[in-house]
Write an enzyme that holds these catalytic residues in place. Structure first.
Site, short mmCIF file in Angstrom:
data_model
loop_
_atom_site.label_atom_id
_atom_site.label_comp_id
_atom_site.label_asym_id
_atom_site.label_seq_id
_atom_site.Cartn_x
_atom_site.Cartn_y
_atom_site.Cartn_z
N CYS A 168 0.84 -1.20 0.00
CA CYS A 168 0.00 0.00 0.00
C CYS A 168 0.88 1.25 0.00
O CYS A 168 1.66 1.45 -0.93
CB CYS A 168 -0.99 -0.05 1.15
SG CYS A 168 -2.35 1.10 0.94
N HIS A 172 -3.72 -4.86 -0.79
CA HIS A 172 -3.36 -5.55 0.44
C HIS A 172 -3.38 -7.06 0.21
O HIS A 172 -4.45 -7.66 0.29
CB HIS A 172 -4.34 -5.18 1.56
CG HIS A 172 -4.14 -3.78 2.05
ND1 HIS A 172 -3.24 -3.46 3.03
CD2 HIS A 172 -4.69 -2.62 1.65
CE1 HIS A 172 -3.25 -2.16 3.24
NE2 HIS A 172 -4.12 -1.61 2.41
N GLU A 227 -2.57 -9.32 2.11
CA GLU A 227 -3.02 -10.00 3.34
C GLU A 227 -4.53 -9.95 3.52
O GLU A 227 -5.07 -10.56 4.43
CB GLU A 227 -2.29 -9.40 4.55
CG GLU A 227 -2.76 -8.04 5.03
CD GLU A 227 -2.23 -6.86 4.22
OE1 GLU A 227 -1.71 -7.07 3.11
OE2 GLU A 227 -2.36 -5.71 4.70
#
Lengths: 192, 252
Positions: free
Chosen positions: A75, A170, A172
């Site tokens: 990010c 992202h 994750e």
């Protein structure tokens, strides 16, 4: 071992992802030289750079990258791999990937949600990734862009140059697709 | 292009998923973690957990639930309901929630929005707005689970919340909630059309055509539903396929 560079914000979902992938990590004030690094940027370009500066990590990170230590920025962490950003006029980034960071010119800003990302040069498959961003990178060289996505026009969703890798989305939070990308990066680190 | 998001909502009481109409006649729907994992496997884009527990003992269960959920999910999730203070919000985020939604507390103390946004980023701060039509054609904000009319105009309040640092608006139509008659398209379109941040439409989902309408006419960025998913009337993959066939960008 992976070093997570503390630069403010919540790293919970990232660390849980690394645990799921069986990767050992630590979050230390003083990361060890030669250990692959993740910069999980949350907040603003200027804010993350200020945080790194306050910990005397800016020159250190440039040195690590130059020595070939893998550096992954997520990010805003990706954005600071570039030279500069519209978000922080005078504050330079790490300059690991030549280029600048600009604000989205159209649509609701930030972009929030899932967007389709495609490999920039037909390598591997595409997938859906979760984004929350107002700014995006514009690499000087198309060669450095690894994934593109579309938000009222194409933009660079991921980039890589030498030891530096950046994901604007992202991984994750991007389901199995994101997990695969993190796994790939970890494998590359293991092969260094 | 950015996908329209489909967000199942799980009402949680004392650590269990429950479902009722307007919080009445609550029925146990099972373990929230199991349900969350199932929705993730069905490619829900995000999840919202709404804690409707009233007791103090129950409140502490929610933090444990958030930790358990966060270990299982690879998609973003929001936790709301009963977030009364910055400390409540902070504790939920530190427990692993990606976003918190604030409703009554934000109306009572608007600076709460700014505090959460400043500390954790706007992307963490969802402002939930319950709105009800008024006889004069306006739309009024309700708080305290719909029991307290505030006199605030919904459109004004959403604009103010955005200025204060909200990252998203979760807009629930109190007139449509629980009806399965469709979303309030006019309300959603007015709020989303004037907002610079994403608007999640909620209240009234009964079938695919309602989602199509709320994403086109209603200009919503995301849509939230509970009953139609929990009751098994529509699975997320079937719903998304219908939307895709209608030319709506979704994550398949």
């Amino acid at each position: 071992m992976i070093e997570i560079v503390p630069c403010g914000g919540n790293t919970g979902s990232l660390t849980r992802c690394l645990e799921r992938l069986g990767a050992a990590y630590r979050i230390s004030e003083r990361p060890e030289s030669g250990v692959p690094l993740i910069i999980p940027g949350v907040g603003s370009f200027g804010g993350v750079m200020a945080e790194l500066r306050s910990r005397d990590l800016v020159e250190w990170l440039r040195g690590e990258a130059a020595a070939g230590t893998p550096v992954l920025g997520i990010c805003v962490g990706m954005q600071i791999l570039f030279d500069r950003s519209e978000e922080a006029g005078a504050t330079p980034g790490l300059g690991l990937i030549p280029g600048r960071v600009v604000r989205f010119a159209r649509g609701k800003v930030p972009q929030v949600g899932w967007n389709r990302v495609e490999p920039a040069r037909g390598r591997g498959g595409g997938g859906y990734a979760y984004f929350v961003n107002s700014y995006h990178a514009v690499p000087e060289s198309d060669e450095d862009c690894t994934y593109t996505a579309d938000y009222y026009g194409a933009f660079c969703a991921a980039a890589a140059r030498r030891s530096a890798t950046g994901y604007q989305f992202h991984p994750e939070k991007s389901g199995e697709f994101g997990l695969e990308l993190l796994k790939e990066w970890l494998l590359c680190c293991a092969n260094e | 292009m950015l996908c329209k998001r489909i967000i199942p909502c799980l009402d949680v009481q004392d650590g269990r998923t429950v479902k009722g109409v307007k919080f009445q006649q609550l029925k146990d729907m099972g373990d929230p973690v199991e349900l969350a994992v199932r929705y993730q496997e069905q490619r829900a884009d995000e999840l919202v957990f709404l804690d409707i527990t009233a007791t103090r003992r129950g409140r502490s269960i929610v933090y444990d639930l958030v930790r358990r959920v966060s270990r299982e999910l690879l998609i973003p999730f929001t936790v709301g309901g009963g977030v009364r203070s910055f400390d409540d919000a902070s504790r939920l985020l530190e427990s692993g929630a990606d976003k918190v939604s604030v409703n009554t507390a934000a109306v009572n103390e608007p600076q709460l929005i700014t505090r959460v946004a400043d500390r954790y980023g706007s992307q963490c701060c969802v402002v939930a707005v319950d709105a009800r039509r008024t006889p004069d054609g306006g739309c009024e904000v309700l708080t305290s689970g719909g029991t307290n009319p505030t006199g605030l105009d919904a459109l004004d309040w959403c604009g103010r919340a955005e200025e204060l640092g909200a990252g998203e608006i979760l807009l629930t139509s109190w007139d449509q909630d629980g009806t399965t008659d469709g979303f309030d398209l006019e309300l959603t379109s007015r709020v989303s059309g004037s907002a610079g941040i994403p608007v999640i439409a909620s209240g009234g989902a009964g079938g695919p055509s309602h989602f199509v309408d709320v994403f086109t006419t209603g200009k919503a960025d995301a849509a939230l539903a509970a009953g139609i998913f929990h009751r098994g009337e529509w699975s997320i993959p079937r719903l998304k396929k219908k939307l895709y066939q209608k030319g709506i960008e979704v994550r398949l």
